[in-house]
Design a protein around this motif. Structure first.
Motif, PDB file in Angstrom:
ATOM      1  N   ASP A  16     -88.830 -34.715  30.199  1.00  0.00           N
ATOM      2  CA  ASP A  16     -88.002 -34.431  29.041  1.00  0.00           C
ATOM      3  C   ASP A  16     -86.841 -35.432  29.003  1.00  0.00           C
ATOM      4  N   GLU A  17     -86.454 -35.825  27.793  1.00  0.00           N
ATOM      5  CA  GLU A  17     -85.388 -36.833  27.676  1.00  0.00           C
ATOM      6  C   GLU A  17     -84.076 -36.384  28.302  1.00  0.00           C
ATOM      7  N   THR A  18     -83.867 -35.080  28.379  1.00  0.00           N
ATOM      8  CA  THR A  18     -82.598 -34.592  28.914  1.00  0.00           C
ATOM      9  C   THR A  18     -82.541 -34.667  30.444  1.00  0.00           C
ATOM     10  N   VAL A  19     -83.705 -34.870  31.087  1.00  0.00           N
ATOM     11  CA  VAL A  19     -83.737 -34.864  32.549  1.00  0.00           C
ATOM     12  C   VAL A  19     -82.784 -35.902  33.138  1.00  0.00           C
ATOM     13  N   VAL A  20     -82.812 -37.109  32.565  1.00  0.00           N
ATOM     14  CA  VAL A  20     -81.994 -38.181  33.131  1.00  0.00           C
ATOM     15  C   VAL A  20     -80.507 -37.841  33.077  1.00  0.00           C
ATOM     16  N   GLY A  21     -80.094 -37.238  31.978  1.00  0.00           N
ATOM     17  CA  GLY A  21     -78.685 -36.886  31.860  1.00  0.00           C
ATOM     18  C   GLY A  21     -78.309 -35.677  32.719  1.00  0.00           C
ATOM     19  N   ASP A  22     -79.243 -34.736  32.816  1.00  0.00           N
ATOM     20  CA  ASP A  22     -78.938 -33.472  33.504  1.00  0.00           C
ATOM     21  C   ASP A  22     -79.076 -33.563  35.020  1.00  0.00           C
ATOM     22  N   ALA A  23     -80.057 -34.329  35.489  1.00  0.00           N
ATOM     23  CA  ALA A  23     -80.298 -34.405  36.929  1.00  0.00           C
ATOM     24  C   ALA A  23     -79.359 -35.442  37.554  1.00  0.00           C
ATOM     25  N   THR A  24     -78.212 -34.973  37.998  1.00  0.00           N
ATOM     26  CA  THR A  24     -77.204 -35.913  38.498  1.00  0.00           C
ATOM     27  C   THR A  24     -77.308 -36.147  39.997  1.00  0.00           C
ATOM     28  N   THR A  25     -78.186 -35.386  40.683  1.00  0.00           N
ATOM     29  CA  THR A  25     -78.378 -35.580  42.127  1.00  0.00           C
ATOM     30  C   THR A  25     -79.874 -35.737  42.411  1.00  0.00           C
ATOM     31  N   PRO A  26     -80.218 -36.319  43.570  1.00  0.00           N
ATOM     32  CA  PRO A  26     -81.637 -36.421  43.939  1.00  0.00           C
ATOM     33  C   PRO A  26     -82.331 -35.070  43.921  1.00  0.00           C
ATOM     34  N   ARG A  27     -81.664 -34.009  44.419  1.00  0.00           N
ATOM     35  CA  ARG A  27     -82.325 -32.699  44.443  1.00  0.00           C
ATOM     36  C   ARG A  27     -82.708 -32.241  43.027  1.00  0.00           C
ATOM     37  N   ALA A  28     -81.803 -32.418  42.096  1.00  0.00           N
ATOM     38  CA  ALA A  28     -82.081 -31.996  40.720  1.00  0.00           C
ATOM     39  C   ALA A  28     -83.248 -32.781  40.127  1.00  0.00           C
ATOM     40  N   LEU A  29     -83.299 -34.075  40.432  1.00  0.00           N
ATOM     41  CA  LEU A  29     -84.388 -34.890  39.892  1.00  0.00           C
ATOM     42  C   LEU A  29     -85.716 -34.515  40.551  1.00  0.00           C
ATOM     43  N   LEU A  30     -85.674 -34.281  41.869  1.00  0.00           N
ATOM     44  CA  LEU A  30     -86.897 -33.866  42.570  1.00  0.00           C
ATOM     45  C   LEU A  30     -87.423 -32.561  41.979  1.00  0.00           C
ATOM     46  N   ASP A  31     -86.520 -31.616  41.725  1.00  0.00           N
ATOM     47  CA  ASP A  31     -86.928 -30.325  41.164  1.00  0.00           C
ATOM     48  C   ASP A  31     -87.552 -30.502  39.779  1.00  0.00           C
ATOM     49  N   ALA A  32     -86.925 -31.349  38.967  1.00  0.00           N
ATOM     50  CA  ALA A  32     -87.425 -31.552  37.605  1.00  0.00           C
ATOM     51  C   ALA A  32     -88.819 -32.170  37.629  1.00  0.00           C
ATOM     52  N   VAL A  33     -89.007 -33.155  38.502  1.00  0.00           N
ATOM     53  CA  VAL A  33     -90.317 -33.812  38.580  1.00  0.00           C
ATOM     54  C   VAL A  33     -91.346 -32.837  39.144  1.00  0.00           C
ATOM     55  N   SER A  34     -90.958 -32.088  40.179  1.00  0.00           N
ATOM     56  CA  SER A  34     -91.892 -31.151  40.802  1.00  0.00           C
ATOM     57  C   SER A  34     -92.375 -30.108  39.798  1.00  0.00           C
ATOM     58  N   ALA A  35     -91.469 -29.656  38.948  1.00  0.00           N
ATOM     59  CA  ALA A  35     -91.845 -28.671  37.941  1.00  0.00           C
ATOM     60  C   ALA A  35     -92.947 -29.223  37.041  1.00  0.00           C
ATOM     61  N   HIS A  36     -92.837 -30.498  36.693  1.00  0.00           N
ATOM     62  CA  HIS A  36     -93.876 -31.137  35.877  1.00  0.00           C
ATOM     63  C   HIS A  36     -95.185 -31.243  36.630  1.00  0.00           C
ATOM     64  N   LEU A  37     -95.096 -31.562  37.911  1.00  0.00           N
ATOM     65  CA  LEU A  37     -96.317 -31.742  38.705  1.00  0.00           C
ATOM     66  C   LEU A  37     -97.051 -30.423  38.868  1.00  0.00           C
ATOM     67  N   VAL A  38     -96.288 -29.338  39.016  1.00  0.00           N
ATOM     68  CA  VAL A  38     -96.898 -28.016  39.130  1.00  0.00           C
ATOM     69  C   VAL A  38     -97.575 -27.656  37.804  1.00  0.00           C
ATOM     70  N   ALA A  39     -96.865 -27.927  36.708  1.00  0.00           N
ATOM     71  CA  ALA A  39     -97.408 -27.624  35.388  1.00  0.00           C
ATOM     72  C   ALA A  39     -98.692 -28.418  35.157  1.00  0.00           C
ATOM     73  N   GLN A  40     -98.667 -29.679  35.629  1.00  0.00           N
ATOM     74  CA  GLN A  40     -99.823 -30.552  35.452  1.00  0.00           C
ATOM     75  C   GLN A  40    -101.041 -30.007  36.207  1.00  0.00           C
ATOM     76  N   ALA A  41    -100.766 -29.488  37.417  1.00  0.00           N
ATOM     77  CA  ALA A  41    -101.850 -29.011  38.265  1.00  0.00           C
ATOM     78  C   ALA A  41    -102.439 -27.688  37.747  1.00  0.00           C
ATOM     79  N   ALA A  42    -101.586 -26.926  37.054  1.00  0.00           N
ATOM     80  CA  ALA A  42    -102.018 -25.593  36.626  1.00  0.00           C
ATOM     81  C   ALA A  42    -103.040 -25.658  35.481  1.00  0.00           C
TER      82      ALA A  42
END
Lengths: 397, 87
Positions: free
Chosen positions: B61-87
């Protein structure tokens, strides 16, 4: 009377020398940086010679953080700025950030970077285009990156007037210093020797197609048939004379006069020369050497020779074009000529024009083959940009 | 099979796309350090997001870059997509 604006540092990146001393030694020795293109395969292009900078490894000078976001022209600019600051003995971190500015000229921005990203766009898709393309291509990028690297937040900008820009950017810096900015990094570097840049340059119809480096760029010669393109330029550290004195800086000399004109019904070069001399408060007799624009196009050579002869008289002033050793560097070329003029003033030596045999009909005292010793106090630098730009700058020691 | 996106993956992509940072750096425990303090600006994060999308075949999502200000936040955002992709 406005306080003089002086130059206290030089940073040079040229095809025949990296760093001021290296470049000056090469220039006095008549060492040319013009040779066959190696940056890309030029076999299918009509012009195959260029003034390339070889032996420049950006990674040796700049942090890896800057590599993915910079074109070659910006890397050369950043390193030239570093050298100029070191030469001036300035540590920007010690100075108030709003007291320092950056004023550069650019003819093309970052071409090789853009070529790569356009290739990615067409061959792979938009998601493969670097986010850094957003600024890496842009004319103002060299100014911006120098400003960021050294924390210079004072008045800054870019001028785009082809070759004339190298002088126009320095004139703009002089204005900012007169208005109160303490120090400005000013000048220009251009570098667009990639196949896309080359295609753009070829459309001017002014690139020489000769195969021999010694026969390729012959201004004021009956054989003149266009120029050789090169890459590089120079950045200068400019300060008010007072500020330079306060910090006990070595001073190369003063930016004493400047004027810019535009071609109309008549070419504007002569007017630019006269206005620049008036701005400097000097007469033609005070000028000890002229650094010519040296287009190496018969008509443009005639216009320049006429302007010089009308102001100074036939054979009235020594004229030189050391850019015959580098090729034309566009905005970078005029800035490099300024740096060369200051080096010449410091050493009372006029660097030579190489390979040219000047046609007598031009009436110029062209300094050819060998450097000429002369008492030098005042120099005039000329630059013309494609499309009718004329700039003239008077410098004195 | 679902893929994972680890801190090491993120560090590798940051270094490839934007070079070594000019702030406190990537060594040590940086999971909750602001990208700005590590030494990466918003453009470096845009470049990183674009490289993650290419490599993992996801669209953030375009907002991810602005919202994920730490590595943990970015990892979580990407992981959520990967889980959705796998489902």
């Amino acid at each position: 009377m406005t306080a003089p604006v002086v130059v206290t540092g030089l940073g040079v990146a040229a095809p025949n020398g990296l760093g001021g001393q290296d470049f000056w030694n090469a220039t006095l020795a008549g060492k040319s940086g013009i040779g066959p293109l190696t940056h890309f395969d030029s076999s299918r292009y009509p012009a195959k010679l260029a003034g390339e900078i070889n032996g420049f490894t950006a990674e040796d000078h700049l942090p890896s953080r800057l590599m993915p976001q910079t074109d070659r022209v910006t890397r050369l600019s950043l390193v030239a700025a570093d050298w100029a600051l070191a030469d001036a003995g300035v540590t920007p971190a010690d100075l108030p950030e709003f007291s320092m500015g950056v004023s550069t000229a650019s003819s093309a921005g970052g071409f090789a970077f853009s070529q790569q990203e356009l290739k990615n766009l067409w061959s792979k898709g938009s998601q493969y285009v670097s986010a850094y393309q957003s600024f890496a291509w842009f004319y103002a990028v060299n100014t911006g990156q120098i400003s960021i690297r050294h924390g210079m937040k004072g008045p800054s900008g870019v001028v785009v007037t082809d070759q004339a820009g190298g002088l126009d950017a320095v004139a703009q810096a002089r204005r900012q210093i007169r208005k109160g900015t303490s120090l400005v990094v000013a000048g220009a570097v251009d570098a667009l020797l990639c196949s896309w840049g080359w295609t753009g340059l070829l459309t001017s119809g002014r690139l020489c197609t000769a195969a021999e480096p010694t026969h390729a760029y012959l201004p004021f010669d009956d054989r003149a048939a266009g120029h050789v393109a090169g890459e590089g330029g120079a950045l200068l550290i400019m300060e008010s004379a007072d500020s330079a004195k306060t910090r006990g800086a070595k001073v190369y000399g003063e930016i004493a006069g400047y004027a810019a004109t535009f071609d109309g019904a008549e070419p504007g070069l002569r007017r630019a020369v006269e206005l620049a001399l008036a701005d400097a408060g000097v007469t033609p007799a005070d000028v000890d050497v002229v650094f010519a624009d040296a287009a190496a196009e018969p008509e443009l050579d005639r216009v320049e020779a006429e302007a010089i002869v009308e102001v100074f008289g036939p054979h009235g002033v020594p004229v030189t074009a050391p850019k015959t050793m580098t090729g034309r560097l566009y905005a970078g070329g005029a800035a490099l000529d300024l740096a060369t003029a200051f080096l010449a003033l410091a050493e009372d030596t006029i660097p030579p024009t190489v390979h040219t045999e000047p046609a007598e009909r031009y009436g110029l005292d062209l300094v050819v083959s060998q450097p000429r010793a002369a008492r030098l106090r005042t120099a005039l630098v000329l630059a013309r940009g494609h499309g009718g730009f004329n700039s003239a700058m008077v410098v004195r020691s | 099979m679902s893929r994972t996106f680890t801190l090491d993956d993120l560090k590798r992509i940051l270094l490839e796309g934007s070079g070594a940072p000019d702030g406190t750096g990537l060594d040590g425990d940086v999971l909750d350090t602001d990208f700005a303090d590590i030494g990466y600006d918003s453009l470096a994060l845009l470049e990183t997001a674009s490289r993650v999308e290419r490599e993992y075949g996801i669209e953030l999502d375009e907002t991810v870059v602005g919202d994920a200000t730490t590595p943990r936040a970015l990892l979580d955002a990407v992981s959520a997509h990967l889980v959705a992709q796998a489902a």
